[in-house]
Design an enzyme around this catalytic site. Structure first.
Site, mmCIF file in Angstrom:
data_model
loop_
_atom_site.group_PDB
_atom_site.id
_atom_site.type_symbol
_atom_site.label_atom_id
_atom_site.label_comp_id
_atom_site.label_asym_id
_atom_site.label_seq_id
_atom_site.Cartn_x
_atom_site.Cartn_y
_atom_site.Cartn_z
ATOM 1 N N ARG A 109 65.036 -24.195 -78.940
ATOM 2 C CA ARG A 109 65.765 -24.900 -80.032
ATOM 3 C C ARG A 109 65.146 -26.290 -80.129
ATOM 4 O O ARG A 109 64.218 -26.894 -79.315
ATOM 5 C CB ARG A 109 67.121 -24.996 -79.482
ATOM 6 C CG ARG A 109 67.507 -25.476 -78.260
ATOM 7 C CD ARG A 109 68.925 -25.562 -77.653
ATOM 8 N NE ARG A 109 69.133 -25.961 -76.563
ATOM 9 C CZ ARG A 109 70.467 -25.855 -75.776
ATOM 10 N NH1 ARG A 109 71.229 -25.259 -76.292
ATOM 11 N NH2 ARG A 109 70.550 -26.724 -74.636
ATOM 12 N N ASN A 147 74.073 -30.194 -82.539
ATOM 13 C CA ASN A 147 74.291 -30.006 -80.856
ATOM 14 C C ASN A 147 73.627 -30.883 -80.195
ATOM 15 O O ASN A 147 72.591 -31.145 -80.078
ATOM 16 C CB ASN A 147 74.204 -28.527 -80.582
ATOM 17 C CG ASN A 147 74.479 -28.031 -79.122
ATOM 18 O OD1 ASN A 147 75.974 -28.067 -79.024
ATOM 19 N ND2 ASN A 147 73.790 -27.860 -78.328
ATOM 20 N N GLU A 148 74.360 -31.503 -79.370
ATOM 21 C CA GLU A 148 73.853 -32.526 -78.236
ATOM 22 C C GLU A 148 72.566 -33.509 -78.836
ATOM 23 O O GLU A 148 71.556 -32.917 -78.335
ATOM 24 C CB GLU A 148 73.272 -31.651 -77.043
ATOM 25 C CG GLU A 148 74.560 -31.089 -76.281
ATOM 26 C CD GLU A 148 74.125 -30.502 -75.131
ATOM 27 O OE1 GLU A 148 73.034 -30.202 -74.717
ATOM 28 O OE2 GLU A 148 75.007 -30.231 -74.452
ATOM 29 N N GLU A 309 82.244 -28.619 -74.054
ATOM 30 C CA GLU A 309 81.671 -27.684 -73.104
ATOM 31 C C GLU A 309 81.752 -28.008 -71.644
ATOM 32 O O GLU A 309 81.496 -29.192 -71.321
ATOM 33 C CB GLU A 309 79.927 -27.680 -73.624
ATOM 34 C CG GLU A 309 79.715 -26.968 -74.850
ATOM 35 C CD GLU A 309 78.258 -27.171 -74.979
ATOM 36 O OE1 GLU A 309 77.523 -26.975 -73.813
ATOM 37 O OE2 GLU A 309 77.651 -27.219 -76.125
ATOM 38 N N GLU A 357 69.382 -18.155 -72.493
ATOM 39 C CA GLU A 357 70.324 -18.685 -71.745
ATOM 40 C C GLU A 357 71.099 -17.387 -71.258
ATOM 41 O O GLU A 357 72.604 -17.505 -71.186
ATOM 42 C CB GLU A 357 71.249 -19.601 -72.277
ATOM 43 C CG GLU A 357 70.366 -21.050 -72.447
ATOM 44 C CD GLU A 357 71.311 -22.152 -72.931
ATOM 45 O OE1 GLU A 357 70.919 -23.125 -72.438
ATOM 46 O OE2 GLU A 357 72.431 -21.982 -73.462
ATOM 47 N N HIS A 360 73.603 -17.803 -68.515
ATOM 48 C CA HIS A 360 74.684 -18.871 -68.399
ATOM 49 C C HIS A 360 75.825 -18.556 -68.524
ATOM 50 O O HIS A 360 76.346 -17.245 -68.994
ATOM 51 C CB HIS A 360 74.323 -19.866 -69.445
ATOM 52 C CG HIS A 360 73.299 -20.909 -69.287
ATOM 53 N ND1 HIS A 360 73.760 -22.123 -68.800
ATOM 54 C CD2 HIS A 360 71.839 -20.967 -69.109
ATOM 55 C CE1 HIS A 360 72.559 -22.851 -68.651
ATOM 56 N NE2 HIS A 360 71.523 -22.206 -68.763
HETATM 57 C C1 GAL Z 1 74.649 -27.290 -73.288
HETATM 58 C C2 GAL Z 1 74.398 -26.722 -74.737
HETATM 59 C C3 GAL Z 1 74.765 -25.364 -74.831
HETATM 60 C C4 GAL Z 1 74.208 -24.477 -73.810
HETATM 61 C C5 GAL Z 1 74.650 -25.075 -72.507
HETATM 62 C C6 GAL Z 1 74.207 -24.049 -71.257
HETATM 63 O O1 GAL Z 1 73.823 -28.529 -72.904
HETATM 64 O O2 GAL Z 1 74.885 -27.613 -75.419
HETATM 65 O O3 GAL Z 1 74.182 -25.094 -76.044
HETATM 66 O O4 GAL Z 1 72.556 -24.589 -73.680
HETATM 67 O O5 GAL Z 1 74.279 -26.391 -72.318
HETATM 68 O O6 GAL Z 1 74.577 -24.720 -70.172
#
Ligand code: GAL
Length: 666
Positions: A109, A147-148, A309, A357, A360
């Site tokens: 990404r 995003n971020e 998040e 991920e 995750h």
């Molecule tokens: C964040 C991100 C998410 C995902 C997450 C995983 O930093 O915005 O898209 O990657 O971490 O822990």
């Protein structure tokens, strides 16, 4: 609360990865867990625009309608953090280039340069199309831009943009040459065209150039956000717009400055320490977010920020995912809400079967809803509903820590006296000392209004411009107390060292002069006269009005001051010239806070029980989060909202649990 009078609860949901049958199951499970907000579409660009200008919105239409029917609101994302493969193929010049000149390719990404015109155009177009279609959708609670933000690039687009930014910042080349001290190593610039981004070079790079590069990216990424925000606002001014902040030393974003441009500050937080460290990191992240939110619009009550998040059941330590123990997810969520978050959001709702991920953590894990994690998610939904009334409460704190993005960046430069210098680590150490002592604290940035704080802590505020030095002096002159640590006040805003003895900007305030640094080796300690040790750093402090509180014992600094105190105007300025070990730091912080007339939130709370008070008018709520493995009895009066039982003189907070006491008025 953005809409439904409850704290926000939910997380990232990726319907593009699932079948319509799973969507329906998910909405039913969300309702069971009392989820009321989901972030949708964060990385869905290739599903929304599979080919340039060809849009497929049918699935998103159906998803938003389903959510709306289920009473769940949506933080709808613009998908610009992940351009589709067709974009990269059509615009290879918009792919990012690293400092050593390697062009990165599609396959993960964030494969774009945010200064590339083709990327910006494509990002605006998909944003406009989304705004056009969904700005008045009844499920829409807020826009979640990108995003971020945090990527940088060294391509020619970036270099050109960097040069115009520098021209704006410095005015002319003489000013830039002076700011970057280009007389050193023959770096004098006689034409703007000679300046590039700080690409990989032979030996140490120019500190002024490195620092400006970070500032440039903060502004460039902000401009990319703002242009999307403006399109979204134009489509429906009533819908708030935000972007989720990523935290970390690598991030070239000045979060406090960005806060002026978002309708609410949203942070993503992933602690990296397993033991008590995760709880301390959580508290600091939340205090930082609240501090940044003070720069934003808010909604007239408390500063508006949201934990956008967090990981349900994992702590991501370097190299290993640690599974959170039962109850820890709820405690972390409560710690954020105690510190002002308008809810608790997670990454992610459902764990995917594939993709980078795939392991995750998720509220619905691979095991499905018949799992401990989902049962805890359901319980958390109930907890959040029971405490919704705390939302307008403002967190009470009489101590503030000063945080500064640029000092963090400058302390990452090569060529410093030690490789262990880290602004964030020093802010964390000071915050940890206060956390362990049970003090609530705010985080501020230089120039903020600080009259309300009895004690201001400046940990390694390396870059101190004249205005910041005046700001600190004014606070102390008027009776405030300040605790300044080593490295603060050493350099100016261009990272040029202030001459005549350290810390050049603050010598008069502190009543001393530091003649020489003695950085310590890893693991090395210096002994301190009142017990305890110093780590990382030590220095030759020559008092010029300050009294010695603690001296170094042994070694070349034997008998010289390690900690000093100086009366200045109506206030007091402390100086700490080493990094005390955690317990010594805690004791020192208590001493400085007491001298400033400040006590802990709940003096009877034992170590490991986090106490935070929020207040709104006559009402107040005491959060007690018990991170220990035994029940704790804490004096309180009122009603525990979590159990809905009266509290008469004492509340028993279960092991690994919490109490949120609506306090009886005095
Ligand atoms: C964040 C991100 C998410 C995902 C997450 C995983 O930093 O915005 O898209 O990657 O971490 O822990």
């Amino acid at each position: 609360m953005w809409g439904d009078g409850r704290l926000c609860y939910g997380g990232d949901w990726n319907p593009e990865q699932w079948s319509p049958q799973v969507w329906r199951e998910d909405v039913a499970l969300m309702r069971q867990a009392r989820v009321n907000l989901v972030s949708v579409g964060v990385f869905a660009w290739s599903r929304l625009e599979p080919a340039p200008g060809r849009y497929t919105f049918d699935w998103l239409d159906e998803v938003l309608d389903l959510l709306h029917d289920g009473g769940i609101r949506v933080a709808l994302a613009t998908p610009t953090a992940s351009p589709p493969p067709w974009f990269s193929l059509a615009h290879p010049g918009a792919l990012p280039v690293t400092a050593d000149g390697v062009r990165l390719h599609h396959g993960s990404r964030d494969t774009y340069c945010a200064a590339a015109p083709a990327y910006r155009t494509a990002a605006r177009r998909i944003t406009e199309v989304l705004a056009d279609r969904y700005a008045t959708h009844p499920a829409l609670a807020m826009w979640h831009v990108h995003n971020e933000y945090g990527t940088t690039c060294h391509c020619e687009h970036a270099a050109t943009a960097f040069r115009s930014w520098l021209a704006q910042r410095h005015g002319d080349l003489d000013a830039l040459n002076a700011a970057w001290v280009t007389s050193f190593w023959s770096q004098h610039y006689s034409d703007w065209a000679q300046i590039s981004t700080p690409r990989a070079t032979q030996y140490l790079a120019n500190p002024g150039q490195l620092l400006d590069f970070r500032r440039f990216w903060s502004d460039t990424l902000l401009a990319a956000y703002v242009e999307q925000r403006d399109l979204l606002r134009a489509a429906n001014p009533r819908v708030p717009v935000t972007t989720n902040y990523v935290l970390g030393g690598w991030v070239p974003v000045d979060h406090a400055r960005w806060a002026r441009e978002v309708d609410l500050v949203a942070i993503d937080h992933y602690p990296s320490a397993v033991d008590g460290g995760a709880e301390e990191q959580t508290a600091l992240a939340a205090d930082l977010a609240r501090g940044w939110a003070r720069h934003g619009a808010g909604d007239g009550t408390a500063p508006a920020w949201l934990l956008m998040e967090s990981a349900p059941n994992h702590i991501y330590t370097p190299g290993r995912m640690h599974t959170k123990e039962p109850g820890r997810m709820a405690r972390h969520s409560l710690s954020h809400i105690a510190r002002g978050s308008r809810g608790a959001m997670f990454f992610q709702w459902r764990a995917p079967a594939g993709g980078a991920e795939r392991f995750h953590s998720a509220l619905v894990p691979h095991a499905g809803p018949d799992s401990r994690v989902f049962r805890e998610a359901v319980r958390l939904g109930g907890i959040l509903d029971r405490i919704a009334e705390v939302d307008p409460g403002v967190v009470e704190a009489s101590v503030a820590i000063v945080w500064d993005a640029a000092s963090g960046w400058a302390l990452q430069h090569p060529g410093l006296p030690s490789a262990s210098l880290d602004h964030h680590a020093e802010v964390s150490a000071a915050h940890r000392a206060l956390w362990r002592a049970g003090y609530a604290c705010d985080v501020v940035v230089p120039g903020d209004a600080v009259e309300a704080y009895r004690l201001l802590v400046l940990p390694a505020l390396y870059l101190t411009c004249d205005a910041t030095a005046d700001w600190v002096r004014r606070h102390v002159r008027h009776g405030g107390h300040v605790l300044v640590t080593w490295l603060s006040g050493v350099a100016d805003e261009h990272a040029r060292v202030r001459l005549g003895g350290y810390p050049g900007a603050l010598r008069d305030l502190l009543g001393l002069r530091v003649e020489e640094f003695h950085p310590l080796a890893e693991g090395e300690q210096v002994l301190l006269s009142r017990g305890g040790t110093g780590r990382v750093w030590s220095e030759t402090v020559r008092p010029a009005g300050a009294e010695t509180v603690t001296a170094y014992v042994g070694g070349v600094l034997d008998g010289l001051p390690a900690v000093t105190r100086h009366r200045y105007g109506a206030g007091t300025a402390w100086y700490v010239s080493t990094r005390p070990d955690d317990e010594t730091y805690r004791r020192l912080m208590v001493e400085a806070a007491r001298a400033a007339g400040v006590g802990p939130v709940c003096p009877a709370a034992p170590p490991g029980v986090e106490a935070v008070r929020r207040r709104a008018g006559e009402a107040s709520w005491l959060f007690l989060v018990n991170h220990t493995d035994r029940p704790q009895r804490i004096p309180a009066d009122g009603v525990d909202l979590l159990t809905d039982t009266p509290v008469d003189g004492e509340v028993v907070v279960p092991a690994g649990g919490a109490a949120v006491v609506r306090e009886a008025p005095d």
